[in-house]
Design a protein around this motif. Structure first.
Motif, short mmCIF file in Angstrom:
data_model
loop_
_atom_site.label_atom_id
_atom_site.label_comp_id
_atom_site.label_asym_id
_atom_site.label_seq_id
_atom_site.Cartn_x
_atom_site.Cartn_y
_atom_site.Cartn_z
N LEU A 1 12.52 54.42 -9.54
CA LEU A 1 11.97 53.33 -10.35
C LEU A 1 10.46 53.49 -10.50
O LEU A 1 9.92 53.37 -11.60
CB LEU A 1 12.31 51.98 -9.74
N GLY A 2 9.79 53.76 -9.40
CA GLY A 2 8.35 53.97 -9.45
C GLY A 2 7.98 55.12 -10.38
O GLY A 2 7.02 55.02 -11.16
N GLU A 3 8.74 56.18 -10.33
CA GLU A 3 8.49 57.33 -11.20
C GLU A 3 8.70 56.96 -12.66
O GLU A 3 7.93 57.35 -13.55
CB GLU A 3 9.38 58.51 -10.81
N ARG A 4 9.76 56.19 -12.95
CA ARG A 4 10.01 55.76 -14.33
C ARG A 4 8.87 54.88 -14.84
O ARG A 4 8.45 55.00 -16.00
CB ARG A 4 11.35 55.03 -14.44
N LEU A 5 8.36 54.01 -13.97
CA LEU A 5 7.24 53.16 -14.37
C LEU A 5 5.98 53.99 -14.60
O LEU A 5 5.23 53.75 -15.55
CB LEU A 5 6.98 52.08 -13.31
N ARG A 6 5.76 54.98 -13.75
CA ARG A 6 4.60 55.87 -13.92
C ARG A 6 4.69 56.61 -15.24
O ARG A 6 3.72 56.69 -16.00
CB ARG A 6 4.51 56.86 -12.75
N LEU A 7 5.87 57.15 -15.54
CA LEU A 7 6.05 57.89 -16.81
C LEU A 7 5.88 56.96 -18.01
O LEU A 7 5.29 57.36 -19.02
CB LEU A 7 7.41 58.57 -16.83
N ALA A 8 6.38 55.73 -17.91
CA ALA A 8 6.21 54.77 -19.01
C ALA A 8 4.73 54.45 -19.22
O ALA A 8 4.26 54.36 -20.36
CB ALA A 8 6.99 53.49 -18.71
N ARG A 9 3.98 54.32 -18.13
CA ARG A 9 2.54 54.09 -18.21
C ARG A 9 1.86 55.26 -18.91
O ARG A 9 1.04 55.07 -19.81
CB ARG A 9 1.96 53.88 -16.81
#
Length: 108
Positions: free
Chosen positions: A19-27
């Protein structure tokens, strides 16, 4: 006296990291720097770093703010939307008990 914390299951740690990685990529897709993203969320850069690494101590509200800033806050409505297991259990409880084969019925 410090508060006792329960250990986090390894599968949950993997999910949080993903989840953290998906949020980082979205950012990053939105070309938001970590500093700007943290500022818009109202958190420190260190807290953002922990969130993007999947730290299990990050509050749910912080994840909600991240989703809001990214424009993904409606995604949270999909979590546990359909309780398939709960519905199956409920349906089983609603079914009448099956009669045993070969058992003689008693007359009333």
């Amino acid at each position: 006296m410090s508060k006792a914390t329960l250990p986090t299951f390894p599968s949950m740690l993997r999910q949080l990291a993903a989840l953290g990685e998906r949020l980082r990529l979205a950012r990053m897709r939105r070309k938001l720097t970590a500093e700007l993203f943290a500022e818009r969320m109202g958190i420190s850069r260190e807290t953002l770093r922990r969130l993007e690494r999947g730290d299990p101590t990050i509050a749910m509200g912080t994840y909600m703010r991240a989703l809001r800033v990214l424009g993904l806050d409606r995604d949270i409505d999909l979590i546990a939307k359909d309780d398939e297991l709960g519905r199956k259990l409920q349906d089983l409880a609603l079914q009448p008990p099956k009669s045993r084969a070969g058992s003689p019925r008693t007359a009333s």
